[in-house]
Design a protein around this motif. Sequence first.
Motif, PDB file in Angstrom:
ATOM      1  N   HIS A  27       0.792  -1.218   0.000  1.00 60.66           N
ATOM      2  CA  HIS A  27       0.000   0.000   0.000  1.00 60.66           C
ATOM      3  C   HIS A  27       0.829   1.275   0.000  1.00 60.66           C
ATOM      4  O   HIS A  27       0.345   2.322   0.377  1.00 60.66           O
ATOM      5  N   VAL A  28       2.061   1.184  -0.380  1.00 60.06           N
ATOM      6  CA  VAL A  28       2.862   2.389  -0.600  1.00 60.06           C
ATOM      7  C   VAL A  28       2.828   2.624  -2.096  1.00 60.06           C
ATOM      8  O   VAL A  28       3.153   1.739  -2.880  1.00 60.06           O
ATOM      9  N   GLU A  29       2.391   3.814  -2.484  1.00 58.33           N
ATOM     10  CA  GLU A  29       2.209   4.092  -3.906  1.00 58.33           C
ATOM     11  C   GLU A  29       2.999   5.307  -4.352  1.00 58.33           C
ATOM     12  O   GLU A  29       3.156   6.265  -3.592  1.00 58.33           O
ATOM     13  N   ALA A  30       3.464   5.245  -5.595  1.00 56.98           N
ATOM     14  CA  ALA A  30       4.075   6.392  -6.255  1.00 56.98           C
ATOM     15  C   ALA A  30       3.038   6.939  -7.221  1.00 56.98           C
ATOM     16  O   ALA A  30       2.574   6.227  -8.115  1.00 56.98           O
ATOM     17  N   THR A  31       2.627   8.189  -7.025  1.00 57.51           N
ATOM     18  CA  THR A  31       1.649   8.816  -7.904  1.00 57.51           C
ATOM     19  C   THR A  31       2.221  10.118  -8.452  1.00 57.51           C
ATOM     20  O   THR A  31       3.246  10.606  -7.969  1.00 57.51           O
ATOM     21  N   ASN A  32       1.551  10.675  -9.440  1.00 58.58           N
ATOM     22  CA  ASN A  32       1.992  11.921 -10.080  1.00 58.58           C
ATOM     23  C   ASN A  32       3.458  11.835 -10.500  1.00 58.58           C
ATOM     24  O   ASN A  32       4.219  12.784 -10.314  1.00 58.58           O
ATOM     25  N   ASN A  44      22.304  13.321 -17.807  1.00 58.98           N
ATOM     26  CA  ASN A  44      21.598  13.183 -16.535  1.00 58.98           C
ATOM     27  C   ASN A  44      20.190  13.730 -16.638  1.00 58.98           C
ATOM     28  O   ASN A  44      19.898  14.607 -17.449  1.00 58.98           O
ATOM     29  N   GLY A  45      19.324  13.219 -15.786  1.00 57.74           N
ATOM     30  CA  GLY A  45      17.953  13.693 -15.708  1.00 57.74           C
ATOM     31  C   GLY A  45      17.404  13.381 -14.326  1.00 57.74           C
ATOM     32  O   GLY A  45      18.102  12.828 -13.476  1.00 57.74           O
ATOM     33  N   ALA A  46      16.160  13.734 -14.097  1.00 60.43           N
ATOM     34  CA  ALA A  46      15.543  13.507 -12.795  1.00 60.43           C
ATOM     35  C   ALA A  46      14.089  13.110 -12.979  1.00 60.43           C
ATOM     36  O   ALA A  46      13.447  13.489 -13.955  1.00 60.43           O
ATOM     37  N   ALA A  47      13.579  12.349 -12.005  1.00 57.32           N
ATOM     38  CA  ALA A  47      12.164  11.969 -11.974  1.00 57.32           C
ATOM     39  C   ALA A  47      11.594  12.412 -10.634  1.00 57.32           C
ATOM     40  O   ALA A  47      12.305  12.458  -9.618  1.00 57.32           O
ATOM     41  N   TYR A  48      10.305  12.740 -10.656  1.00 56.70           N
ATOM     42  CA  TYR A  48       9.622  13.268  -9.476  1.00 56.70           C
ATOM     43  C   TYR A  48       8.331  12.498  -9.256  1.00 56.70           C
ATOM     44  O   TYR A  48       7.786  11.899 -10.193  1.00 56.70           O
ATOM     45  N   MET A  49       7.812  12.534  -8.028  1.00 61.05           N
ATOM     46  CA  MET A  49       6.595  11.782  -7.699  1.00 61.05           C
ATOM     47  C   MET A  49       6.133  12.145  -6.305  1.00 61.05           C
ATOM     48  O   MET A  49       6.802  12.902  -5.591  1.00 61.05           O
ATOM     49  N   ILE A  50       5.030  11.561  -5.917  1.00 55.48           N
ATOM     50  CA  ILE A  50       4.560  11.630  -4.543  1.00 55.48           C
ATOM     51  C   ILE A  50       4.425  10.202  -4.044  1.00 55.48           C
ATOM     52  O   ILE A  50       3.762   9.376  -4.681  1.00 55.48           O
ATOM     53  N   LEU A  51       5.087   9.891  -2.924  1.00 56.57           N
ATOM     54  CA  LEU A  51       4.962   8.576  -2.298  1.00 56.57           C
ATOM     55  C   LEU A  51       3.955   8.683  -1.164  1.00 56.57           C
ATOM     56  O   LEU A  51       4.061   9.584  -0.315  1.00 56.57           O
ATOM     57  N   THR A  52       2.998   7.757  -1.135  1.00 55.05           N
ATOM     58  CA  THR A  52       1.980   7.751  -0.094  1.00 55.05           C
ATOM     59  C   THR A  52       1.920   6.377   0.541  1.00 55.05           C
ATOM     60  O   THR A  52       1.878   5.363  -0.151  1.00 55.05           O
ATOM     61  N   THR A  99       1.539  10.496   5.674  1.00 53.66           N
ATOM     62  CA  THR A  99       2.327  11.702   5.388  1.00 53.66           C
ATOM     63  C   THR A  99       2.994  11.534   4.024  1.00 53.66           C
ATOM     64  O   THR A  99       4.016  10.862   3.916  1.00 53.66           O
ATOM     65  N   PRO A 100       2.432  12.122   2.980  1.00 50.82           N
ATOM     66  CA  PRO A 100       3.035  11.975   1.644  1.00 50.82           C
ATOM     67  C   PRO A 100       4.458  12.531   1.604  1.00 50.82           C
ATOM     68  O   PRO A 100       4.768  13.524   2.254  1.00 50.82           O
ATOM     69  N   VAL A 101       5.311  11.869   0.850  1.00 50.58           N
ATOM     70  CA  VAL A 101       6.679  12.337   0.618  1.00 50.58           C
ATOM     71  C   VAL A 101       6.705  12.851  -0.825  1.00 50.58           C
ATOM     72  O   VAL A 101       6.468  12.087  -1.758  1.00 50.58           O
ATOM     73  N   VAL A 102       6.995  14.127  -0.970  1.00 59.40           N
ATOM     74  CA  VAL A 102       6.949  14.768  -2.280  1.00 59.40           C
ATOM     75  C   VAL A 102       8.355  14.873  -2.857  1.00 59.40           C
ATOM     76  O   VAL A 102       9.248  15.466  -2.243  1.00 59.40           O
ATOM     77  N   PHE A 103       8.551  14.282  -4.021  1.00 64.13           N
ATOM     78  CA  PHE A 103       9.782  14.413  -4.797  1.00 64.13           C
ATOM     79  C   PHE A 103       9.486  15.489  -5.835  1.00 64.13           C
ATOM     80  O   PHE A 103       8.602  15.297  -6.681  1.00 64.13           O
ATOM     81  N   GLN A 104      10.218  16.618  -5.777  1.00 62.87           N
ATOM     82  CA  GLN A 104       9.923  17.753  -6.645  1.00 62.87           C
ATOM     83  C   GLN A 104      11.195  18.531  -6.951  1.00 62.87           C
ATOM     84  O   GLN A 104      12.184  18.409  -6.229  1.00 62.87           O
TER      85      GLN A 104
END
Length: 115
Positions: A27-32, A44-52, A99-104
């Motif tokens: 039940h840990v999901e990566a969204t957006n 090089n590059g980067a990826a972003y997401m929200i982990l919930t 508590t969502p973890v935001v990768f941005q």
Amino acid sequence: MRFVPRFLVFVLALMAVPPLALAHHDHVEATNVWSRATPPGAKNGAAYMILTNDTAKADRLIDAASDVAERVEIHTHLMENGVMRMRRVEGGVDVEPGTPVVFQPGGLHIMLMGL
């Protein structure tokens, strides 16, 4: 422009595998999940997401992988002597329940090196 399609394949793969190396919890999901297209020849590059995490127990993102990059690391931005720098996050990132973890941009992100 050969790096752009392979990089986008990585991002689509992230969306297809929501737990993203979070081992034992379903039940840990990566969204957006998203990234910017890399310019031609970019290494090089980067990826972003929200982990919930909607479980009752804390979890930790400890690693990430990609078929399109030689190396993948969890990174953050830190201010050092008045200069903003990217640094690898050692030991992973806690994903607490509710508590969502935001990768941005400007914060946590998945760094893709050697595209």
